[in-house]
Design a protein around this motif. Structure first.
Motif, mmCIF file in Angstrom:
data_model
loop_
_atom_site.group_PDB
_atom_site.id
_atom_site.type_symbol
_atom_site.label_atom_id
_atom_site.label_comp_id
_atom_site.label_asym_id
_atom_site.label_seq_id
_atom_site.Cartn_x
_atom_site.Cartn_y
_atom_site.Cartn_z
ATOM 1 N N MET A 1 -7.232 -44.175 -66.809
ATOM 2 C CA MET A 1 -8.002 -45.300 -66.179
ATOM 3 C C MET A 1 -7.192 -46.469 -66.507
ATOM 4 O O MET A 1 -7.009 -47.420 -65.533
ATOM 5 C CB MET A 1 -9.386 -45.155 -66.833
ATOM 6 C CG MET A 1 -9.993 -46.310 -65.936
ATOM 7 S SD MET A 1 -11.886 -46.741 -66.372
ATOM 8 C CE MET A 1 -12.364 -48.041 -65.657
ATOM 9 N N ILE B 1 -5.539 -48.924 -63.801
ATOM 10 C CA ILE B 1 -5.613 -50.186 -63.740
ATOM 11 C C ILE B 1 -4.534 -51.147 -63.898
ATOM 12 O O ILE B 1 -4.245 -51.986 -63.023
ATOM 13 C CB ILE B 1 -6.651 -51.013 -64.777
ATOM 14 C CG1 ILE B 1 -7.943 -50.107 -64.941
ATOM 15 C CG2 ILE B 1 -6.722 -52.212 -64.832
ATOM 16 C CD1 ILE B 1 -8.983 -50.550 -66.008
ATOM 17 N N GLN C 1 -1.852 -51.225 -60.597
ATOM 18 C CA GLN C 1 -2.326 -51.849 -59.459
ATOM 19 C C GLN C 1 -1.452 -52.979 -58.819
ATOM 20 O O GLN C 1 -1.497 -53.046 -57.515
ATOM 21 C CB GLN C 1 -3.916 -52.731 -59.677
ATOM 22 C CG GLN C 1 -4.920 -51.656 -59.983
ATOM 23 C CD GLN C 1 -6.524 -51.998 -60.149
ATOM 24 O OE1 GLN C 1 -7.153 -51.700 -59.092
ATOM 25 N NE2 GLN C 1 -6.540 -52.603 -61.355
ATOM 26 N N THR D 1 -17.626 -45.703 -55.018
ATOM 27 C CA THR D 1 -16.600 -47.005 -54.966
ATOM 28 C C THR D 1 -16.036 -47.049 -53.401
ATOM 29 O O THR D 1 -15.806 -48.261 -53.058
ATOM 30 C CB THR D 1 -15.438 -46.383 -56.080
ATOM 31 O OG1 THR D 1 -16.163 -46.877 -57.284
ATOM 32 C CG2 THR D 1 -14.267 -47.623 -55.925
ATOM 33 N N ALA E 1 -13.155 -42.591 -62.734
ATOM 34 C CA ALA E 1 -13.519 -43.920 -62.305
ATOM 35 C C ALA E 1 -12.424 -44.412 -61.598
ATOM 36 O O ALA E 1 -11.261 -44.519 -61.981
ATOM 37 C CB ALA E 1 -13.776 -45.010 -63.598
ATOM 38 N N THR F 1 -9.938 -46.912 -59.659
ATOM 39 C CA THR F 1 -9.791 -48.357 -59.968
ATOM 40 C C THR F 1 -8.703 -48.621 -58.757
ATOM 41 O O THR F 1 -8.724 -49.539 -57.927
ATOM 42 C CB THR F 1 -9.233 -48.464 -61.350
ATOM 43 O OG1 THR F 1 -7.995 -47.614 -61.661
ATOM 44 C CG2 THR F 1 -10.112 -48.426 -62.434
ATOM 45 N N GLU G 1 -19.794 -52.633 -57.592
ATOM 46 C CA GLU G 1 -18.780 -51.907 -58.146
ATOM 47 C C GLU G 1 -18.451 -52.249 -59.741
ATOM 48 O O GLU G 1 -18.367 -51.252 -60.269
ATOM 49 C CB GLU G 1 -17.570 -52.443 -57.193
ATOM 50 C CG GLU G 1 -16.187 -51.693 -57.848
ATOM 51 C CD GLU G 1 -16.171 -50.127 -57.797
ATOM 52 O OE1 GLU G 1 -17.203 -49.611 -57.424
ATOM 53 O OE2 GLU G 1 -15.248 -49.787 -58.494
ATOM 54 N N GLY G 2 -18.664 -53.455 -59.951
ATOM 55 C CA GLY G 2 -18.436 -53.637 -61.770
ATOM 56 C C GLY G 2 -19.756 -52.948 -62.345
ATOM 57 O O GLY G 2 -19.486 -52.481 -63.395
ATOM 58 N N LYS H 1 -18.597 -49.296 -62.570
ATOM 59 C CA LYS H 1 -17.906 -48.914 -63.216
ATOM 60 C C LYS H 1 -18.254 -48.871 -64.756
ATOM 61 O O LYS H 1 -18.045 -47.806 -65.434
ATOM 62 C CB LYS H 1 -16.650 -49.969 -63.101
ATOM 63 C CG LYS H 1 -15.180 -49.736 -62.708
ATOM 64 C CD LYS H 1 -14.842 -48.797 -62.342
ATOM 65 C CE LYS H 1 -15.340 -47.774 -61.368
ATOM 66 N NZ LYS H 1 -14.986 -47.361 -60.080
ATOM 67 N N VAL I 1 -12.373 -57.913 -59.070
ATOM 68 C CA VAL I 1 -12.751 -56.472 -59.783
ATOM 69 C C VAL I 1 -11.889 -56.205 -60.932
ATOM 70 O O VAL I 1 -12.406 -55.270 -61.872
ATOM 71 C CB VAL I 1 -12.851 -55.388 -58.677
ATOM 72 C CG1 VAL I 1 -11.213 -55.153 -58.255
ATOM 73 C CG2 VAL I 1 -13.748 -54.415 -59.002
ATOM 74 N N GLN J 1 -13.129 -53.906 -64.111
ATOM 75 C CA GLN J 1 -12.235 -52.767 -64.499
ATOM 76 C C GLN J 1 -12.031 -52.831 -66.070
ATOM 77 O O GLN J 1 -12.548 -51.667 -66.681
ATOM 78 C CB GLN J 1 -11.321 -52.406 -63.688
ATOM 79 C CG GLN J 1 -11.644 -52.340 -62.098
ATOM 80 C CD GLN J 1 -10.333 -52.499 -61.302
ATOM 81 O OE1 GLN J 1 -9.156 -52.716 -61.878
ATOM 82 N NE2 GLN J 1 -10.343 -51.982 -60.029
ATOM 83 N N TYR K 1 -13.915 -50.792 -69.218
ATOM 84 C CA TYR K 1 -12.876 -49.975 -69.949
ATOM 85 C C TYR K 1 -13.051 -50.288 -71.467
ATOM 86 O O TYR K 1 -13.361 -49.307 -72.146
ATOM 87 C CB TYR K 1 -11.524 -49.824 -69.515
ATOM 88 C CG TYR K 1 -10.665 -49.093 -70.254
ATOM 89 C CD1 TYR K 1 -10.327 -47.785 -70.151
ATOM 90 C CD2 TYR K 1 -9.782 -49.732 -71.358
ATOM 91 C CE1 TYR K 1 -9.516 -46.950 -71.014
ATOM 92 C CE2 TYR K 1 -9.009 -49.010 -72.218
ATOM 93 C CZ TYR K 1 -8.693 -47.710 -72.058
ATOM 94 O OH TYR K 1 -7.945 -47.142 -73.029
#
Ligand code: M6R
Length: 612
Positions: free
Chosen positions: A255, A259, A262, A306, A404, A406, A485-486, A489, A581, A585, A589
């Motif tokens: 995860m 992240i 991205q 998501t 999850a 991301t 979404e937050g 997560k 977001v 995330q 985490y």
């Protein structure tokens, strides 16, 4: 859910199967097992728990042989236990089966078999398949024919691998609505739920289609249709990513790696698709339907989890900038609604990272049945949804392994922005606005890098809030879906209760929950609804809640209002979700890590939801 893998070749099978299971474990991890053909016998080892437990057991009870099948489970029928772990076999130990999917009519089939004297040793739906194949298998009926007979009796979904004592040099594989890919190596074959279990051994892949049955021996393979006898000539594709992309690298968890990927993932989603000077998006996957899209008067966005949150953001983008009336629906509801659809002027766009989500796939089938144009935003190339939709856009972010989602989410938002640009420029959007969106899209990766550079701050924040049991996530307009979404997560990986709410709704009920132990996190960038959000934040502050805020860099006013502020760079309002977001995330985490949770494999969940 569930991951299956099979091997036939000249090497020891158990190591290769175990390696495959490790890579497929994101699909399910409550029990695991494998069966290997050892001369004229089949030997099996199973455990309740993760693949690591299976690996330890195999050290005590090694299995030798150069073909076999293996499974990692996400329980549907029967609790996680060794007895319910796959491979399953019939009561004479003649046939072994691993299965991903659900046999919907297993109960009457089981009852019938029991009346005939078959003795069952598990509570699973899968076991009936092993019993039935064993029943049909005889000197005149080779394994593949017995399998085909059984598949004609069962209803439901499956990816299936079968081995039998009577035919030790053969694996029979079949697929209906659950993914299955065959890796074609040098004198060896690996067949698995996804390419990550294959890529270590060969890059040559065949995707089995629904209703296809493969017979694999060391000498080669044949693929035919369930209801046909003619061998199909299937294309071999080349995997275009390497296993490093599917590994954890130096990161402690997938995860976290995803992240941090991205910025690169968004560059990949944008690559070759932006004409900044023309304010245009080039979407090759939509070329064949470009003219039909000009006539579309309403778009239905359909997805789960998501991806559904991405769709909600997409609705704001498409209506505000492309002038396309848009409706969003959770896939599991769409198929049961009597949606009023016009095939002449409406289209369905589904969004799915895996491309295998059962409800989303069912929605595509339903929309096609109604004659609508079906489009997809999908990450996994060649997946069931990618194949079922008429046209679409791939995310191109490489494998996403952490349960999850991301990087797939920020890519889905990016692709929705590209689509907005594409459809908008087909309609009323001016060159100036088109250019502005394109420029801002291009600038996103660098802005995400800036947010990631501040991740240390978020880990300190997590330590402060780790004892909190409840959170509200609050947002408005483009950032309302980010509140959802937050919260999702946080829930899924930390098991802390969290709810997402539209800022304007707080006073219609949720505010009653607020006290000093129930913090609210406001997503409050400087956008068109900023002042309204500040008023809502004040209302919560007055009631004694601790306040966290995601704000635009340089917004000093919020520093005086909230207890904690995390800043994101300024961007166009419609693109703020792609930035806002990211701290959420990281916060989820870090809170999960502080609570010692298994972030990549949260309890009760699986990455790919191939059951309804
Ligand atoms: O593969 P899909 O995008 O179709 O999956 C949809 C949901 O199952 C998925 O987004 C799920 O909600 C994730 N665990 C969220 O992090």
């Amino acid at each position: 859910m569930c991951g299956i893998v099979g091997y036939i070749g000249n090497r020891e099978a158990s190591g290769i199967l175990l390696d495959g299971l490790h890579r497929l474990e994101y699909r399910g991890y409550d029990s695991a097992g494998l069966a290997v053909v050892d001369g004229k016998q089949i030997k099996r080892v199973r455990v309740q728990g993760k693949v690591a437990a299976l690996a330890s057991k195999l050290k005590q009870e090694p299995l030798s042989g150069s073909s076999g099948i293996a499974h990692t489970r996400w329980a549907t029928h029967g609790a996680p236990s060794e007895a319910n772990a796959h491979p399953h076999c019939d009561d004479k130990g003649r046939v072994y089966v691993v299965h991903n999917g659900i046999v919907e009519n297993y109960a009457p089939l089981k009852q019938e078999l029991q009346q005939e004297g078959h003795v069952f040793s598990s509570e699973t739906d899968t076991e009936v398949i092993a019993h039935l194949i064993s029943k049909f298998l005889d000197e005149n009926t080779p394994l593949e024919l017995a399998v085909k007979k059984v598949l004609k009796l069962i209803k439901g979904t499956y990816a299936l691998l079968v081995i039998a004592v009577a035919e030790p040099g053969k694996i029979v594989a079949a697929r209906q609505s659950s993914p299955l890919r065959l890796g074609v190596g040098q004198d060896e074959f690996i067949i698995a739920s996804d390419a990550s279990a294959i890529a270590n051994y060969t890059k040559q892949l065949i995707t089995l289609g629904d209703g296809e049955v493969a017979v694999i021996t060391r000498a080669g393979y044949t693929i035919s249709e369930l209801h046909g006898e003619v061998d199909l000539d299937k294309d071999i594709e080349e995997i275009d990513w390497n296993l490093d992309e599917a590994g954890k690298g130096d990161f402690p968890h997938y995860m976290l790696k995803e992240i941090f990927e991205q910025p690169e993932a968004i560059k990949n989603s944008l690559r070759g698709r932006l004409l900044v000077e023309d304010g245009q998006a080039v979407l090759g996957g939509l070329r064949q339907v470009e003219d039909r899209l000009r006539k579309i008067k309403r778009l239905h966005l359909i997805a789960c989890g998501t991806a559904y949150h991405a769709a909600l953001v997409g609705e704001y983008m498409l209506e505000e900038y492309a002038n396309v009336p848009t409706e969003v629906c959770v896939a599991s509801e769409f198929r049961y609604r009597k949606a009023i659809l016009d095939p002449e002027t409406e289209a369905v766009l589904v969004i799915s990272q895996s491309g295998e989500t059962a409800d989303t796939l069912a929605a595509v089938k339903e929309a096609k049945e109604k004659g609508l144009l079906t489009l997809g935003i999908v990450n996994v190339v060649g997946s069931s949804i990618a194949q079922a939709t008429e046209a679409g856009i791939y995310n191109h972010v490489g494998p996403e392994i952490g349960v999850a989602s991301t990087k797939a989410f920020t890519s889905q938002l990016t692709v929705l922005a590209l689509l907005t640009l594409f459809l908008g420029r087909q309609r009323n959007m001016s060159l100036v606005i088109g250019k502005r969106i394109a420029e801002e899209l291009k600038a996103l990766p660098l802005k995400i890098e800036k947010i990631l550079a501040g991740s240390q701050l978020i880990s300190q924040l997590a330590k402060k809030y780790v004892r909190v049991n409840n959170f509200y996530y609050v947002g408005r307009k483009y950032n309302y879906p980010i509140a959802l979404e937050g919260a999702l997560k946080l829930k899924e990986i930390s098991y802390i209760h969290a709810e997402g709410a539209p800022a304007g709704e707080l006073k219609h009920g949720p505010l009653a929950m607020i006290d000093s132990n129930f913090p609210a996190l406001f997503i409050i960038p400087q956008d068109s609804v900023y002042e309204k959000n500040v008023s809502n934040l004040e209302e919560v502050r007055t009631r004694g809640a601790k306040l966290l805020a995601i704000a635009t860099a340089g917004d000093n006013r919020l520093a005086g209002l909230a207890d904690e502020v995390l800043y994101i760079p300024k961007t166009l309002e419609m693109l703020t979700p792609i930035l806002s977001v990211v701290p959420l995330q990281l916060l989820a985490y870090q809170l999960a890590i502080s609570l010692d949770r298994d972030v990549d494999k949260p309890r009760n969940l699986a990455k790919s939801v191939t059951v309804e």
